[in-house]
Scaffold this motif. Structure first.
Motif, mmCIF file in Angstrom:
data_model
loop_
_atom_site.group_PDB
_atom_site.id
_atom_site.type_symbol
_atom_site.label_atom_id
_atom_site.label_comp_id
_atom_site.label_asym_id
_atom_site.label_seq_id
_atom_site.Cartn_x
_atom_site.Cartn_y
_atom_site.Cartn_z
ATOM 1 N N LYS A 144 41.725 45.179 40.334
ATOM 2 C CA LYS A 144 40.396 44.698 40.971
ATOM 3 C C LYS A 144 38.998 45.217 41.344
ATOM 4 O O LYS A 144 38.323 44.720 42.005
ATOM 5 C CB LYS A 144 41.117 43.958 42.272
ATOM 6 C CG LYS A 144 42.704 43.473 41.350
ATOM 7 C CD LYS A 144 42.990 42.280 42.776
ATOM 8 C CE LYS A 144 44.344 41.646 42.253
ATOM 9 N NZ LYS A 144 44.862 40.875 43.262
ATOM 10 N N GLY A 145 38.992 46.535 40.826
ATOM 11 C CA GLY A 145 37.921 47.107 41.009
ATOM 12 C C GLY A 145 37.238 47.841 42.131
ATOM 13 O O GLY A 145 36.119 48.169 42.050
ATOM 14 N N ILE A 180 38.039 41.668 50.738
ATOM 15 C CA ILE A 180 37.436 41.004 50.669
ATOM 16 C C ILE A 180 36.546 40.757 51.296
ATOM 17 O O ILE A 180 35.820 41.030 51.486
ATOM 18 C CB ILE A 180 38.071 39.685 50.564
ATOM 19 C CG1 ILE A 180 38.952 39.166 49.456
ATOM 20 C CG2 ILE A 180 37.196 38.348 50.889
ATOM 21 C CD1 ILE A 180 40.042 38.406 49.290
ATOM 22 N N ILE A 181 36.943 40.605 53.224
ATOM 23 C CA ILE A 181 35.667 41.082 54.541
ATOM 24 C C ILE A 181 34.728 42.791 54.051
ATOM 25 O O ILE A 181 33.749 41.701 53.923
ATOM 26 C CB ILE A 181 36.227 41.234 55.711
ATOM 27 C CG1 ILE A 181 37.628 39.982 55.715
ATOM 28 C CG2 ILE A 181 35.495 41.242 56.281
ATOM 29 C CD1 ILE A 181 38.247 40.283 57.490
ATOM 30 N N ILE A 206 30.431 39.962 44.470
ATOM 31 C CA ILE A 206 30.952 38.831 43.466
ATOM 32 C C ILE A 206 31.906 39.328 42.722
ATOM 33 O O ILE A 206 32.900 38.915 42.558
ATOM 34 C CB ILE A 206 29.990 38.814 42.508
ATOM 35 C CG1 ILE A 206 28.554 37.824 43.547
ATOM 36 C CG2 ILE A 206 30.216 37.182 42.014
ATOM 37 C CD1 ILE A 206 27.264 37.333 43.329
ATOM 38 N N LEU A 207 31.998 40.363 41.995
ATOM 39 C CA LEU A 207 33.367 40.592 41.055
ATOM 40 C C LEU A 207 34.256 41.553 41.007
ATOM 41 O O LEU A 207 36.039 39.894 40.467
ATOM 42 C CB LEU A 207 32.627 41.750 39.529
ATOM 43 C CG LEU A 207 33.394 42.365 38.336
ATOM 44 C CD1 LEU A 207 33.858 40.699 38.203
ATOM 45 C CD2 LEU A 207 32.908 43.306 37.592
ATOM 46 N N ARG A 259 40.909 36.652 44.302
ATOM 47 C CA ARG A 259 41.141 34.733 43.904
ATOM 48 C C ARG A 259 42.313 34.472 43.931
ATOM 49 O O ARG A 259 42.739 33.304 44.621
ATOM 50 C CB ARG A 259 40.293 34.222 42.891
ATOM 51 C CG ARG A 259 41.033 34.118 41.034
ATOM 52 C CD ARG A 259 39.803 33.516 40.195
ATOM 53 N NE ARG A 259 40.859 34.377 38.745
ATOM 54 C CZ ARG A 259 40.973 35.566 38.204
ATOM 55 N NH1 ARG A 259 39.808 36.177 38.679
ATOM 56 N NH2 ARG A 259 41.166 35.613 36.667
ATOM 57 N N THR A 260 43.180 34.872 43.326
ATOM 58 C CA THR A 260 45.348 34.561 43.179
ATOM 59 C C THR A 260 45.155 35.247 45.330
ATOM 60 O O THR A 260 46.474 34.694 45.434
ATOM 61 C CB THR A 260 45.672 35.511 42.363
ATOM 62 O OG1 THR A 260 45.568 36.803 42.629
ATOM 63 C CG2 THR A 260 45.280 34.578 40.667
ATOM 64 N N ASN A 261 44.744 36.125 45.290
ATOM 65 C CA ASN A 261 44.937 37.027 46.930
ATOM 66 C C ASN A 261 43.875 35.763 47.525
ATOM 67 O O ASN A 261 44.905 35.745 49.167
ATOM 68 C CB ASN A 261 44.674 37.861 47.018
ATOM 69 C CG ASN A 261 44.793 39.706 46.584
ATOM 70 O OD1 ASN A 261 44.236 39.146 45.412
ATOM 71 N ND2 ASN A 261 46.327 39.879 46.359
#
Length: 225
Positions: free
Chosen positions: A121-122, A160-161, A197-198, A204-206
């Motif tokens: 996921k980078g 994400i945060i 953004i990437l 998105r599934t998380n």
């Protein structure tokens, strides 16, 4: 000069993508365990899934590998600019190539050429480039990640945060701490957006699982079968 700049961008993009495609999790698990990490746990070729499914040693080696390839990508791309005698953007600054290197290294990690375009996921690669571009930003992002993880126990939420904070932290540190001009500070912050953004898109599934309350919580222990 235009041709040299174009060559610098193209070479940097290609080199960074090829380095990013060297997925540490896939390589480490294959060498140590003879398995494909993408067939276990969450099927993600990343640090957290490696730790959950195969334990601490493969996870530590994955961590080191993913951090190193982001750092190496940026360093090589800066050297390419130096050899071609070019800079990018305002003030002819080679600093800009770091963001290009980071973006394509993340793309390589997510869609690795060597592994059927199925990677991780980078997150680690994305944050690692700041070790070279802006070490202060790197430290702050790691701190944000660690604090959120300590309270929530969700690696995905912490990632994400921290990713959302990245452009804002970049601007604040450049403008207030480094004394960079307002214009250039804004440009640097904007250049982090493609990476951010990437990375968020790949979570998105998380995000869906977090909303539904069934996201896995973090543990330092290997997940038992």
């Amino acid at each position: 000069m235009v041709l040299q700049i174009l060559m610098a961008v193209v070479f940097s993009a290609v080199v960074s993508y090829l380095l990013g495609s060297c997925n540490s999790s896939i390589i480490v698990v294959k060498l140590l365990k003879g398995e494909d990490i993408r067939k276990f746990g969450s099927f993600n070729a990343g640090l957290t899934n490696t730790l959950r499914c195969f334990g601490k040693l493969p996870a530590v080696l994955t961590l080191i590998g993913d951090l190193l390839k982001g750092v190496v990508a940026v360093i090589i791309c800066k050297l390419i600019c130096g050899l071609l005698g070019v800079g990018l953007g305002p003030d002819n600054d080679v600093h800009f190539i770091g963001y290009i290197a980071g973006f394509f290294a993340v793309i390589g990690h997510i869609f690795p050429l060597y592994y059927g375009f199925k990677g991780g996921k980078g997150v680690l690669v994305g944050v690692s480039v700041f070790l070279v571009i802006d070490p202060i930003v790197f430290g702050i992002l790691i701190l944000i990640f660690a604090v959120i993880l300590a309270f929530s126990k969700y690696v995905s939420l912490s990632s994400i945060i921290a990713t959302i904070c990245c452009p804002f932290i970049t601007f604040l540190m450049q403008y207030f701490a480094e004394g960079t001009s307002l214009k250039l500070s804004v440009v640097y912050a904007v250049l982090t957006l493609p990476i951010c953004i990437l990375v968020i898109f790949m979570h998105r599934t998380n995000i869906t699982r977090l909303k539904n309350g069934n996201e896995n919580r973090f543990s330092f222990h290997k997940k038992e079968e």
